[in-house]
Write an enzyme that holds these catalytic residues in place. Structure first.
Site, short mmCIF file in Angstrom:
data_model
loop_
_atom_site.label_atom_id
_atom_site.label_comp_id
_atom_site.label_asym_id
_atom_site.label_seq_id
_atom_site.Cartn_x
_atom_site.Cartn_y
_atom_site.Cartn_z
N LYS A 1 0.81 -1.22 0.00
CA LYS A 1 0.00 0.00 0.00
C LYS A 1 0.84 1.27 0.00
O LYS A 1 0.57 2.20 0.73
CB LYS A 1 -0.98 -0.02 1.18
CG LYS A 1 -1.92 -1.23 1.16
CD LYS A 1 -2.98 -1.16 2.25
CE LYS A 1 -3.97 -2.31 2.18
NZ LYS A 1 -3.42 -3.64 2.53
N ARG A 2 1.88 1.29 -0.84
CA ARG A 2 2.74 2.46 -0.92
C ARG A 2 2.12 3.52 -1.81
O ARG A 2 1.13 3.29 -2.51
CB ARG A 2 4.11 2.08 -1.49
CG ARG A 2 4.82 0.95 -0.78
CD ARG A 2 5.38 1.37 0.54
NE ARG A 2 6.37 0.41 1.02
CZ ARG A 2 6.32 -0.22 2.18
NH1 ARG A 2 5.33 0.00 3.02
NH2 ARG A 2 7.28 -1.05 2.54
#
Lengths: 293, 293
Positions: free
Chosen positions: A106-107
């Site tokens: 989830k960058r």
């Protein structure tokens, strides 16, 4: 092989669209003697071996990187958690060739920094796909998509399965085509990123069937892969997801329905029961059956 | 000491509100002989030493974790980049006691996974504050806030400085109080998370002064810390930010104006010039002067 071809091939190979989340919690592991890396290694070795022997093979794996990095002690030069993740990636590649690995991290950052994270997921960890946060917009998402176009998959958070997901995602926005919800606008952006390539997908929770149907309908003809968490411990049900996808005319082999703790430690809390391996096997068998294609 | 007290004390201690981003790029470093950890160590040792000798001390440091993790080779058991970050944290704590470290990692996940990332930032890395992505909503943000309430800071992405920031953040939403933009709604959520404690802040880019003034006005009376990237290489100007903050009645000692490559490698690209240290000193002196309080 493009990412969407990999999705289709792996679903055909194993006959299901289950994604097995690999998010270990030390305190519930059946092995407790030894350092972090050793006990995680033992656990996944035994579990994966049994899965192969029983022919129970999911169509994707999804380790959440935070579960491993939380076991590092970087200020003490101890990277046991990350080393365990490297072992897990090795094992998955060896035990389950052809099955994609989605690195759940989830960058999302400004362009140059997103490029670091794209490198991290694809080049350093060697994953087939990665999850990405959409809030910072196109130049934050593009480095992931452009890193290895087509070959690697990018799943953008769309309508997440957690209770707070609605706080932003269900805000009503006034667009040129009339009012819609934020997640619907994000879905439109995902469609445009994907542009029928099948390499840019969406994370859509299994916790609201109306929204899932709504989104699956948008994605049905545009070959947008869907990663669907939230079945099992988060309350969603795999059969109703399958039903919703099919009713929407969505090509199910592009979807992956994820369960994590429900498959790796269905006893959830406390000491692992003696029959832990049997419990894992039963849970996995059930989900593979429910997500049969 | 609460995080907001730490912000106020450090600004008073050094007389400015500069945040120095620590995002090293190997190819521009003045030191090139040795492994990743060694050259990063050499670089920051020399730079920090000069800063102390010259009395050029910013009011915060902000390493972006992705720049370090991109230098790891986890599948080869090589964590040189992360080790370099641990060294940097050690050095900052030793050279600049009392100055907060903001770990820029922009994490955000479902509750249990966000807790991993809160642990990562605060317990494992020992940072004073962390940046967090808002898209997944309250139960994704809360674990960061509740981890060490008041003591540690949480900066939520609000209106980011990158060009694509507008793609989601400037969508018009229809709320009960009339139409507003998504970033304004996120600002309202941040105010409510912060609840006058001063431990929950906002990331607001320096690239649009009207929006900055708009947001600073909302935050002025609610003690919401602001982390303001985008000056220097991204085009924003520190004097105009200071001006906007003051005009909005915002308590400037709660703000931090960040510059990264503009301070650590103002030559931007290519080999470091011989006078690199002088260049860093000049850039830093200028920004400290511009952000004087």
């Amino acid at each position: 092989m493009t990412y969407s071809e990999k999705l289709i091939a792996s679903a055909a190979q194993v006959g299901n669209i289950t994604c097995m989340g690999l998010d270990p919690q030390l305190e519930v592991l059946p092995f407790q003697d030894g350092d972090v890396r050793t006990v995680l290694n033992q656990f996944f070795q035994v579990l994966f071996r049994r899965m192969v022997l029983s022919g129970l093979i999911p169509a994707a794996f999804k380790p959440n990187i935070g579960y491993y990095q939380a076991l590092d002690r970087p200020r003490d030069e101890d990277f046991s958690g990350s080393l365990a993740l490297a072992d897990v990636m090795d094992m998955v590649e060896n035990f389950f060739p052809g099955i994609p690995i989605i690195l759940d991290s989830k960058r999302g950052d400004i362009a140059r920094s997103s490029l670091n994270y794209a490198n991290e997921a694809f080049s350093l960890w060697g994953s087939d796909a990665v999850t990405v946060a959409p809030y910072m917009g196109s130049d934050s998402v593009r480095p992931f998509i452009d890193h290895t176009p087509l070959e690697k998959g990018v799943y953008i958070l769309n309508r997440t399965s957690n209770p707070g997901g609605k706080d932003l995602q269900n805000l009503e926005i006034s667009g040129s085509k009339g009012p819609s919800l934020l997640y619907q606008e994000v879905a439109r952006q995902i469609i445009s990123y994907n542009d029928n390539t099948g390499s840019v997908g969406a994370v859509v929770g299994a916790t609201n069937m109306d929204e899932l149907k709504d989104i699956a309908t948008l994605y049905a003809e545009r070959s947008v892969p869907m990663l669907i968490p939230g079945v099992g411990s988060q309350g969603g049900s795999a059969p109703s997801v399958m039903n919703a996808l099919r009713k929407s005319g969505y090509p199910v082999e592009l979807a992956r329905i994820n369960s994590s703790s429900g498959l790796t430690h269905p006893w959830k809390k406390g000491e692992a029961p003696e029959e832990w391996l049997k419990m894992c096997e039963t849970s996995l068998r059930k989900l593979l059956e429910e997500t049969k294609v």
